[in-house]
Design an enzyme around this catalytic site. Structure first.
Site, PDB file in Angstrom:
ATOM      1  CE1 TYR A  71      67.845  35.206  45.331  1.00 40.41           C
ATOM      2  CE2 TYR A  71      67.758  35.795  43.027  1.00 40.41           C
ATOM      3  CZ  TYR A  71      67.157  35.278  44.151  1.00 40.41           C
ATOM      4  OH  TYR A  71      65.859  34.850  44.085  1.00 40.41           O
ATOM      5  CD  GLU A  81      72.919  44.994  44.324  1.00 43.98           C
ATOM      6  OE1 GLU A  81      73.653  44.969  43.316  1.00 43.98           O
ATOM      7  OE2 GLU A  81      73.361  45.151  45.483  1.00 43.98           O
ATOM      8  CB  SER A 116      83.841  50.305  43.188  1.00 43.82           C
ATOM      9  OG  SER A 116      83.935  49.484  44.312  1.00 43.82           O
ATOM     10  CB  SER A 117      80.485  46.374  41.987  1.00 43.00           C
ATOM     11  OG  SER A 117      79.953  47.027  43.089  1.00 43.00           O
ATOM     12  CG  HIS A 142      59.974  38.342  40.713  1.00 39.58           C
ATOM     13  ND1 HIS A 142      60.718  37.225  40.952  1.00 39.58           N
ATOM     14  CD2 HIS A 142      60.688  39.360  41.235  1.00 39.58           C
ATOM     15  CE1 HIS A 142      61.818  37.543  41.590  1.00 39.58           C
ATOM     16  NE2 HIS A 142      61.817  38.836  41.778  1.00 39.58           N
ATOM     17  CG  HIS A 143      61.422  43.044  41.280  1.00 45.81           C
ATOM     18  ND1 HIS A 143      61.607  43.268  42.622  1.00 45.81           N
ATOM     19  CD2 HIS A 143      62.285  42.053  40.955  1.00 45.81           C
ATOM     20  CE1 HIS A 143      62.553  42.459  43.085  1.00 45.81           C
ATOM     21  NE2 HIS A 143      62.979  41.710  42.095  1.00 45.81           N
ATOM     22  CG  HIS A 146      66.823  53.479  54.389  1.00 45.53           C
ATOM     23  ND1 HIS A 146      67.579  53.140  55.483  1.00 45.53           N
ATOM     24  CD2 HIS A 146      66.007  52.423  54.152  1.00 45.53           C
ATOM     25  CE1 HIS A 146      67.225  51.929  55.895  1.00 45.53           C
ATOM     26  NE2 HIS A 146      66.275  51.467  55.104  1.00 45.53           N
ATOM     27  CE  LYS A 181      73.176  28.265  50.705  1.00 41.50           C
ATOM     28  NZ  LYS A 181      74.201  27.443  50.072  1.00 41.50           N
ATOM     29  CB  SER A 210      77.820  27.785  54.951  1.00 41.56           C
ATOM     30  OG  SER A 210      76.640  27.854  54.187  1.00 41.56           O
ATOM     31  CD1 TRP A 239      65.001  50.711  46.026  1.00 48.35           C
ATOM     32  CD2 TRP A 239      66.963  50.065  45.192  1.00 48.35           C
ATOM     33  NE1 TRP A 239      64.920  49.370  45.744  1.00 48.35           N
ATOM     34  CE2 TRP A 239      66.113  48.941  45.231  1.00 48.35           C
ATOM     35  CE3 TRP A 239      68.278  49.893  44.715  1.00 48.35           C
ATOM     36  CZ2 TRP A 239      66.504  47.683  44.796  1.00 48.35           C
ATOM     37  CZ3 TRP A 239      68.652  48.621  44.286  1.00 48.35           C
ATOM     38  CH2 TRP A 239      67.777  47.543  44.329  1.00 48.35           C
ATOM     39  CG  ASP A 250      97.145  40.637  48.899  1.00 48.72           C
ATOM     40  OD1 ASP A 250      95.984  40.906  48.528  1.00 48.72           O
ATOM     41  OD2 ASP A 250      97.797  41.364  49.667  1.00 48.72           O
ATOM     42  NE  ARG A 287      58.186  49.938  48.697  1.00 52.25           N
ATOM     43  CZ  ARG A 287      59.111  49.357  47.920  1.00 52.25           C
ATOM     44  NH1 ARG A 287      58.745  48.496  46.991  1.00 52.25           N
ATOM     45  NH2 ARG A 287      60.382  49.613  48.076  1.00 52.25           N
ATOM     46  CG  HIS A 305      65.605  39.086  41.201  1.00 50.10           C
ATOM     47  ND1 HIS A 305      64.745  39.324  42.244  1.00 50.10           N
ATOM     48  CD2 HIS A 305      66.028  37.819  41.363  1.00 50.10           C
ATOM     49  CE1 HIS A 305      64.623  38.240  42.972  1.00 50.10           C
ATOM     50  NE2 HIS A 305      65.400  37.303  42.463  1.00 50.10           N
ATOM     51  CB  THR A 325      66.048  29.381  48.983  1.00 56.06           C
ATOM     52  OG1 THR A 325      64.805  29.153  48.337  1.00 56.06           O
ATOM     53  CG2 THR A 325      66.750  30.516  48.313  1.00 56.06           C
TER      54      THR A 325
END
Ligand SMILES: [Cu+2]
Lengths: 544, 281
Positions: A261, A259, A173-174, A306-307, A78, A335, A272, A143, A108, A454, A257, A332
């Site tokens: 963002y 990721e 790919s990314s 921080h993880h 998931h 924003k 926006s 994950w 293009d 969890r 991390h 943030t």
């Protein structure tokens, strides 16, 4: 190619037909469309997994999933599917491909063939990932794939290797996609489209592309080390060979991390555009908005631990990561307030994309404030690995991103397909989904505070109440999801044709709204010249 | 702004705290429909409660503030009420304010946050040590200061529970610890990463193979405190509970005497493990 002749007749739709159009596609719009469809497919699989999880968790005890390895596989798959194969393809590959060239006035992407391989690598990665869950016992690692649990001793068989290769291929790919976006945005802007006139969605994709380019190779390195640990006897992460399981966590989160963002910054871009369009005002504090995204991207690279507040880092290190993480609240905040200020004084049309954008703000603010709590190492460890964290990141990243995707799809589907979504049904869909996800995730804060860990298939009986509520929320969300897919089907089949170039009126000022609807196969063949305010001084010319 | 937000405190307290009314013997586990942290039974958890209350004020305040603006804007600036949009696109003062005010709020948060961080990191004067080792899927506890005895703490299967024993939280041999004692806890694992967590004691730390992590705990009240492994550790991750029984110092001394005898054969079981492995070859 008879390209010139066709163009002279105003024929913009000359393109290969049948399967060749898609498999061999080098067209940014077709590739974007394929990304969006891939994301739909992955969303159905990943969503089904989460509903199965919530079904099991609706009551204490084991009801449906008595194979706990399979439960862990569901949790793992998931996460992978939603992050790498739903949100990223839809927002970056899908909307990014479609609208970055249109918005900057480019014909293009810079490297159309590379664009093709980016997509097909991702499709191959999706196949590998789905295979990983059916070969052997599946990857039951989460994950985050923490070793030693992900080492061959504890996850024997080829599943985790398939998963690693899936991420490798998706990562390639990314990276290719990121290079393509960076080169396109830096080199292919139309005359007059300076960096500071670019729409914020383009800024968002540019920042995201840099994050991908810098973060994904670190993941690739870590995955390769894990692969050799599993298969070739190295011990990078195995303490009995002098390695360190915590090293993996540092490498993974150095990627992981940024990721998050990578997932949410394109959402900022979409929101926006949508808020500006339906408030009929330019985005308030444009420069602040653009550089807020840049600074979120930069600071996002120096907060990864921080993880890892419970791995036993030194207190001074945790103090640093606390301070660095709290700083992210400032851009943030800019924003959020800029979006509110854009609406303030605006003339707001509550079309469905705008509803989704308002929903996004609500979800993002709730997830944001719990993020400020979790940033504090002093209190985070009480919530670490509980449902509080699950609620936090689903609010701030997952569901917020989904609402940005809804907003983007409703906003742009007229341009992409030439047909408009059914208005009333889409508003009902918004409300059903919005209520569903809040009922689903808000009670998980309570579960987490009360200490429910969890990634567990069964829980102590005291946690039943809020789990049950949460599962009801999942049911409502499922209804909202099926409504969305029905709307997609309905729109393509019998949505009202969009005849105007710009169905949204004066608020929609970006360049995708000066080309016809649906956008022809080739656009901006004559480069528009951009004046102040980002508006074209000459129309993007449909020939004669 | 914060001053005004304090008005919200009673509402938050009403809405969020599911306060147990009369708890005679302390039961450190979640109650049905609980919405807040478990009751504190250690100084660290006390401080977590305080800090959480402060954060709740800030968080609820920010959410309500944004919600109020959002509501007002949607009402006042809808296309019907405000057909002509303003064309202002920036306001330097406003932008400085909404950058500066969050910084101030963050500093207000960070100061107590940092204090808490350093407070729970280490205590200066330990009176005893408890060693914890995680395995797939049970815990081993060792008391080096009480004769170095050691025992495994195996979850009790659902069918064998006695009335009153909570499901998924009960073990055969629980960790017994004295109250009002500064206890150093040393934690490791011998297979995959686990996490030794007891919410009511404000305890959560990874058990990582190849590393020894250190935490401290001081239990304020006698009672039974429950926790669950808090790092995904494989198939039976949700079935390796932690059960801590906090007793008076005298009762602890008695228990130690018993335990030394009962678990004598387990003394130095890591050595036994090696022997067992050699025998099995
Ligand atoms: Cu465990």
């Amino acid at each position: 190619m008879a390209y010139g002749a066709a163009a002279a007749h105003g024929e913009h739709d000359h393109h290969p037909t049948g399967w060749k159009r898609w498999v061999y596609s080098t067209n940014h719009k077709d590739i974007g469309t394929m990304y969006i469809w891939l994301s739909f497919v992955a969303a159905i699989i990943g969503g089904a997994m989460s509903w199965y999880i919530r079904l099991e968790l609706a009551h204490p005890g084991i009801q449906y999933i008595d194979d706990f390895q399979f439960y862990n596989v569901l949790v793992t798959a998931h996460g992978f599917l939603m992050v790498f194969f739903v949100v990223m393809p839809a927002m970056i590959g899908g909307f990014g491909n479609w609208f970055v060239p249109l918005m900057i006035g480019a014909p293009d992407m810079a490297f159309p063939r590379m664009n093709n391989i980016s997509f097909w690598l991702l499709a191959a990665a999706l196949v590998l990932l789905v295979l990983s869950t059916v070969v052997g016992d599946g990857p039951g690692t989460g994950w985050t794939v923490y070793p030693p649990l992900s080492n061959a001793n504890y996850q024997p068989g080829p599943s985790v290797d398939f998963g690693i290769l899936a991420l490798h291929v998706a990562g390639a790919s990314s990276i290719l996609g990121a290079v393509n976006f960076i080169v396109t945005i830096f080199n292919m802007r139309a005359p007059g489209m300076t960096m500071h006139r670019m729409p914020l969605f383009v800024w968002a994709i540019l920042v995201t592309a840099f994050l991908l380019l810098l973060a994904v190779p670190v993941l690739a390195g870590a995955l390769t080390m894990l692969l050799t640990d599993r298969n070739f006897g190295t011990t990078f992460f195995a303490p009995d060979g002098g390695g360190d399981p915590v090293l993996w966590q540092h490498l993974f989160w150095f990627f992981g991390h940024p990721e998050v963002y990578i997932i949410i910054i394109p959402a900022f871009g979409i929101i926006s555009q949508v808020i500006s369009t339906f408030s009929k005002r330019p985005v308030f504090g444009y420069l602040g908005m653009a550089y807020a995204m840049v600074s979120i991207g930069v600071v996002g690279f120096i907060v990864w631990a921080h993880h890892m507040y419970t791995v036993g880092l030194d207190a001074d290190a945790r103090a640093y990561f606390t301070a660095a993480t709290l700083i992210i609240a400032v851009p943030t905040g800019i924003k959020i307030f800029s979006w509110l200020a854009t609406m303030w004084g605006g003339s707001i049309e509550f079309e469905t994309p705008m509803l989704c954008a308002i929903g996004f703000i609500w979800l993002f603010v709730i997830g944001g404030v719990t993020g400020v709590l979790l940033a504090n190492a002093g209190i985070d460890f009480a919530m670490h690995d509980t449902y509080y964290v699950v609620a936090h990141f689903h609010y701030v990243m997952a569901i917020a991103a989904i609402f940005a995707m809804f907003a983007g799809w409703y906003y742009w589907i007229g341009k992409m397909s030439g047909r408009q979504y059914p208005d009333l049904l889409s508003k009902v869909q918004f409300w059903v989904f919005f209520i569903g996800v809040n009922v689903l995730f808000f009670p998980q804060h309570f579960l987490g505070l009360a200490g429910m860990p969890r990634r567990i298939p069964d829980y102590p009986d005291a946690y039943w109440g809020w789990n049950y509520v949460s599962s009801i929320g999942a049911l409502i969300t499922a209804v909202g999801t099926f409504m969305f897919f029905y709307i997609v089907w309905y729109t393509y089949r019998s949505g009202k044709p969009v005849t105007a170039d710009n169905p949204w009126g004066e608020g929609a000022t970006t360049l995708e709204w000066v080309v016809p609807s649906p956008a022809p196969f080739h656009t901006h063949e004559e480069l528009p010249v951009i004046g102040s305010g980002g508006r074209p001084t000459t129309q993007a010319a449909p020939a004669e | 702004m914060l001053e005004k937000l304090k008005i919200l405190v009673p509402f938050i307290a009403l809405g969020v705290m599911a306060s147990p009314i009369a708890a005679s013997a302390e039961e450190g586990l979640a109650k049905p429909w609980q919405m807040n942290l478990q009751d504190a039974a250690s100084p660290v958890m006390d401080k977590i409660h305080d800090f959480h209350s402060l954060l709740m004020v800030v968080m609820v305040g920010i959410v309500l503030f944004v919600l109020a603006i959002l509501g007002y804007v949607c009402f006042r600036f809808s296309a019907k009420r405000n057909p002509v949009p303003s064309k202002t696109s920036h306001n330097t003062l406003l932008e400085v304010v909404w950058t500066a005010v969050p910084i101030v709020i963050l500093i207000i948060i960070a100061i107590p946050g940092m204090r808490l961080l350093y407070f729970h990191d280490r205590a200066q004067d330990y009176e005893m040590t408890l060693k914890v080792t995680g395995h797939q899927w049970y815990w081993t506890y060792n008391y080096p200061d009480q004769g170095d005895f050691e025992f495994d703490s195996i979850p009790v299967p659902e069918g064998d529970l006695e009335p009153g024993q909570p499901r998924l939280l009960t073990v055969d041999n629980r960790v017994v610890l004295p109250v009002d004692t500064n206890i150093q806890v040393l934690i490791t694992a011998d297979d995959v990463i686990h996490n030794w967590a007891v919410p009511a004691l404000g305890m959560k730390i990874d058990a990582t193979p190849g590393r020894i992590n250190e935490r401290w705990v001081r239990i304020d009240k006698e009672g039974m405190y429950y926790g669950m492994c808090s790092e995904l550790c494989g198939v039976y991750h949700s079935f390796m509970p932690i059960q801590v029984e906090a007793v008076s110092k005298e009762a602890f001394a008695k228990w130690v005497e018993q335990a030394q005898e009962e678990f004598a054969q387990n003394d130095g079981s890591s050595v036994n493990l090696v022997e067992a492995e050699q025998k099995s070859r």
